[in-house]
Scaffold this active site. Structure first.
Site, PDB file in Angstrom:
ATOM      1  N   ILE A 152      44.391  50.537 -19.187  1.00 51.31           N
ATOM      2  CA  ILE A 152      42.724  50.231 -18.942  1.00 51.31           C
ATOM      3  C   ILE A 152      42.747  49.732 -19.843  1.00 51.31           C
ATOM      4  O   ILE A 152      41.156  48.767 -19.175  1.00 51.31           O
ATOM      5  CB  ILE A 152      42.719  52.218 -19.113  1.00 51.31           C
ATOM      6  N   ASP A 171      45.968  46.547 -30.036  1.00 54.02           N
ATOM      7  CA  ASP A 171      47.115  47.004 -29.636  1.00 54.02           C
ATOM      8  C   ASP A 171      48.521  46.666 -30.704  1.00 54.02           C
ATOM      9  O   ASP A 171      48.744  45.483 -30.324  1.00 54.02           O
ATOM     10  CB  ASP A 171      47.666  46.460 -28.531  1.00 54.02           C
ATOM     11  N   THR A 203      43.142  54.151 -26.748  1.00 54.19           N
ATOM     12  CA  THR A 203      44.508  54.714 -27.501  1.00 54.19           C
ATOM     13  C   THR A 203      44.596  55.959 -27.082  1.00 54.19           C
ATOM     14  O   THR A 203      44.097  56.501 -26.955  1.00 54.19           O
ATOM     15  CB  THR A 203      44.289  54.369 -28.970  1.00 54.19           C
ATOM     16  N   CYS A 230      36.298  57.439 -24.125  1.00 48.82           N
ATOM     17  CA  CYS A 230      36.864  57.805 -22.795  1.00 48.82           C
ATOM     18  C   CYS A 230      38.025  57.938 -23.302  1.00 48.82           C
ATOM     19  O   CYS A 230      38.414  57.703 -21.379  1.00 48.82           O
ATOM     20  CB  CYS A 230      36.423  56.363 -21.215  1.00 48.82           C
ATOM     21  N   ALA A 231      38.946  57.934 -23.842  1.00 43.71           N
ATOM     22  CA  ALA A 231      39.608  57.736 -23.958  1.00 43.71           C
ATOM     23  C   ALA A 231      40.369  59.256 -24.605  1.00 43.71           C
ATOM     24  O   ALA A 231      40.978  60.180 -23.489  1.00 43.71           O
ATOM     25  CB  ALA A 231      40.855  56.808 -25.095  1.00 43.71           C
ATOM     26  N   ARG A 232      41.225  59.151 -25.527  1.00 40.93           N
ATOM     27  CA  ARG A 232      40.759  61.197 -26.306  1.00 40.93           C
ATOM     28  C   ARG A 232      40.151  61.351 -27.265  1.00 40.93           C
ATOM     29  O   ARG A 232      39.828  60.480 -28.335  1.00 40.93           O
ATOM     30  CB  ARG A 232      42.524  60.633 -27.124  1.00 40.93           C
ATOM     31  N   ASP A 256      32.965  60.488 -23.731  1.00 37.91           N
ATOM     32  CA  ASP A 256      33.364  61.000 -21.881  1.00 37.91           C
ATOM     33  C   ASP A 256      34.371  62.129 -22.796  1.00 37.91           C
ATOM     34  O   ASP A 256      34.720  63.199 -22.518  1.00 37.91           O
ATOM     35  CB  ASP A 256      34.146  60.712 -21.060  1.00 37.91           C
ATOM     36  N   GLU A 261      36.846  70.515 -26.849  1.00 35.22           N
ATOM     37  CA  GLU A 261      36.997  70.328 -25.148  1.00 35.22           C
ATOM     38  C   GLU A 261      36.305  71.938 -24.490  1.00 35.22           C
ATOM     39  O   GLU A 261      37.912  72.559 -24.357  1.00 35.22           O
ATOM     40  CB  GLU A 261      37.314  69.508 -24.396  1.00 35.22           C
ATOM     41  N   HIS A 280      33.932  64.428 -19.612  1.00 37.96           N
ATOM     42  CA  HIS A 280      35.333  63.717 -19.315  1.00 37.96           C
ATOM     43  C   HIS A 280      35.652  63.339 -17.916  1.00 37.96           C
ATOM     44  O   HIS A 280      36.478  64.595 -17.371  1.00 37.96           O
ATOM     45  CB  HIS A 280      36.854  65.655 -19.581  1.00 37.96           C
ATOM     46  N   LEU A 281      34.715  63.044 -17.080  1.00 36.80           N
ATOM     47  CA  LEU A 281      34.558  62.445 -16.017  1.00 36.80           C
ATOM     48  C   LEU A 281      35.194  61.563 -15.809  1.00 36.80           C
ATOM     49  O   LEU A 281      35.867  60.721 -14.814  1.00 36.80           O
ATOM     50  CB  LEU A 281      33.347  61.864 -15.529  1.00 36.80           C
ATOM     51  N   GLY A 282      36.124  60.749 -16.427  1.00 38.49           N
ATOM     52  CA  GLY A 282      37.144  59.303 -16.771  1.00 38.49           C
ATOM     53  C   GLY A 282      37.872  59.229 -15.221  1.00 38.49           C
ATOM     54  O   GLY A 282      37.981  58.150 -14.933  1.00 38.49           O
TER      55      GLY A 282
END
Length: 531
Positions: A152, A171, A203, A230-232, A256, A261, A280-282
């Site tokens: 991603i 990374d 990540t 938009c990951a975690r 996101d 949650e 959480h719409l990723g």
């Protein structure tokens, strides 16, 4: 004729190739209870689910013909992986199906953040025509920091380049060579914090990445940073972020995902005028939902036909005689890989695994996967497993070298893991199984040692001078850190030496800093195994 059961709502388009196959019969039967599934699963060769069906040990025990469970999505929390592995049932998912969707959502959040779109929309439909409040910024010529250059993150970088942005990529496994191929600049987290105008996170959540962006990072961050996640949830300290926005350090954020949650109703993100949130719409697009089903259906078909397949998240069946010989080494191999990764400070370009003694005459591929999992899990967390570890190493341009030799230098069996970086750094750790003693680490780089690979370690390099051990023990004792055991290794008197201490709990970072400040002490690193 193979029989496939689809127990969760999945579109016909997603499973069309299964329905069109001449050797497959597909039954769609959704909303079943565990008892109802147990009653019918024995007739099926494959089970295809999303997130609603919980595939329990009881269901798999009843699946006498079950060869594969396919999850049309990424997570497999609803599937008992251990039970599947024990029964030789392959579990597959679709890790690539939502790559573009999540990437595009990240970009949508970045654009919305840059131009205040949700806030302007709310005010406009509320009856206020306000063109002055919502002064935005362009993406062109801005610097984007991407934390995590996997699938991603790489796609986000590609699109950001098209917008004329300058890309800094971080990374743990990103090398200069791969960064050049991607057309980005390799950077550290600190470089991104100091220089980026926008920062996006891609990540997994691991002990290494939890709150990797927190108060200390915000205190030195470039003023006016805009942050997208938009990951975690948990990679960025949410409360520290709110404080940084209120203090004018961060210009705004778009999230996101949340640490918990759904978030509590009084979560400050939900009412802050400079924070944009989505639930959480990723991965929530029509195309993504169909793509993951298509990907899984294709792999299910390959498995049923005994053809090569990918994206398995548990270990495929291994001949029982090989499993019996290798299984005692799995835990040791993973710990050796993890130990080596934690003491390597730069991006790994090569992993060398040397097997000697009893392990020189058996197919060690399953064991190698455990070692790779240990190496990669430090930064990839639960995204890496014993089946995809080889694939993940390849996608990060990490070269794997495996050798076998009968000579063991005094041990019945010996596993040596060497990590190499582009700059020439090498870290080597070797271990063995000793009858009556179990797992032992017997060498670190050039130093012979003898220590059980358990829990919390302190690895200290120092000059071999009188009084060093006493000063270390005193400092740790003063800070409430109890030493369980100690090993000292050296090659020559008065030369370079190492200390390996097992301690009862995590060592605070400020204590590590104090250790490095002791006379004749060079480095101090914490290594945690089995978290």
């Amino acid at each position: 004729m193979f029989k496939v059961l689809v127990s969760d709502p999945i579109s016909d388009l997603g499973i069309q190739q299964l329905m069109d196959a001449d050797d497959v019969t597909v039954d769609k039967n959704t909303g079943l209870s565990e008892d109802e599934l147990v009653q019918i699963i024995g007739d099926y060769d494959a089970l295809l689910v999303r997130s609603q069906t919980r595939v329990t040990e009881r269901i798999m025990a009843a699946g006498k013909n079950l060869k594969v469970v396919g999850r049309a999505g990424v997570g497999v929390d609803n599937i008992d992986l251990e039970a599947a592995t024990q029964r030789g049932i392959i579990v597959i998912n679709a890790p690539d199906g939502n790559t573009i969707t999540t990437c595009e959502h990240t970009f949508a959040m970045m654009m919305a953040l840059a131009r205040h779109i949700p806030q302007a929309y709310a005010k406009t439909i509320g009856g206020t025509w306000d063109r002055k409040t919502f002064l935005g910024v362009e993406l062109r010529n801005k610097t984007l920091g991407v934390l995590g250059m996997g699938r991603i993150g790489s796609e986000v970088a590609k699109r950001a380049k098209a917008f004329g942005m300058n890309i800094l990529g971080y990374d743990p496994f990103l090398t200069e060579e791969r960064a050049e191929k991607l057309g980005i600049k390799l950077a550290s987290v600190n470089e991104i914090i100091h220089n980026a105008d926008f920062m996006t996170v891609h990540t997994p959540l691991t002990p290494e990445t939890k709150h990797m962006i927190a108060r200390p990072q915000f205190e030195v961050m470039k003023k006016g940073m805009r942050i997208i996640n938009c990951a975690r949830g948990g990679v960025i300290d949410e409360m520290a972020l709110v404080e940084a926005i209120d203090e004018g350090i961060v210009a705004g954020a778009a999230f996101d995902v949340f640490e918990s949650e759904p978030p509590a109703q009084d979560h400050p993100f939900l009412s802050h005028p400079k924070i944009i949130v989505t639930p959480h719409l990723g991965a929530s697009t029509v195309e993504a939902q169909e793509n993951v089903a298509i990907d899984v259906s294709e792999q299910v078909l390959h498995i049923l036909r005994d053809e090569p397949f990918k994206n398995a998240v548990n270990m495929p069946p291994v001949p029982s005689n090989v499993m019996t010989q290798l299984q005692p080494y799995f835990s040791l191999g993973e710990k050796l890989g993890s130990f080596a990764a934690q003491v390597t400070n730069q991006a790994v370009s090569e992993i060398q695994v040397d097997y000697a003694g009893d392990l020189s005459t058996v197919d060690t591929q399953p064991l190698t996967r455990y070692i790779l999992k240990g190496v990669l899990s430090r930064h990839l967390g639960s995204d890496v497993n014993i089946v995809n570890s080889v694939h993940l190493a390849k996608t990060r341009d990490i070269h794997l070298v495996v050798s076998q030799a009968p000579a063991t230098k005094g041990f019945t069996n010996l596993i040596t893991v060497t990590l190499k970086t582009q700059s020439g750094e090498e870290q080597r750790v070797a271990g063995t199984l000793l009858a009556g003693y179990g797992e032992r680490i017997v060498r670190l780089n050039q130093f012979p040692v003898d220590v059980a690979p358990e829990a919390h370690f302190l690895l200290i390099s120092h000059n071999d001078k009188p009084g060093i051990i006493g000063r270390v023990g005193t400092l740790l004792g003063e800070n409430g850190v109890n030493i369980a055991s100690m090993q000292v290794g050296r090659k020559i008197v008065g030369g370079e030496a190492i200390m390996i201490l097992t301690v009862d709990k995590a060592v605070p970072k400020d204590v590590l800093v104090q250790l490095v400040g002791l006379p004749e002490l060079n480095t101090a690193q914490e290594v945690v195994l089995g978290y």
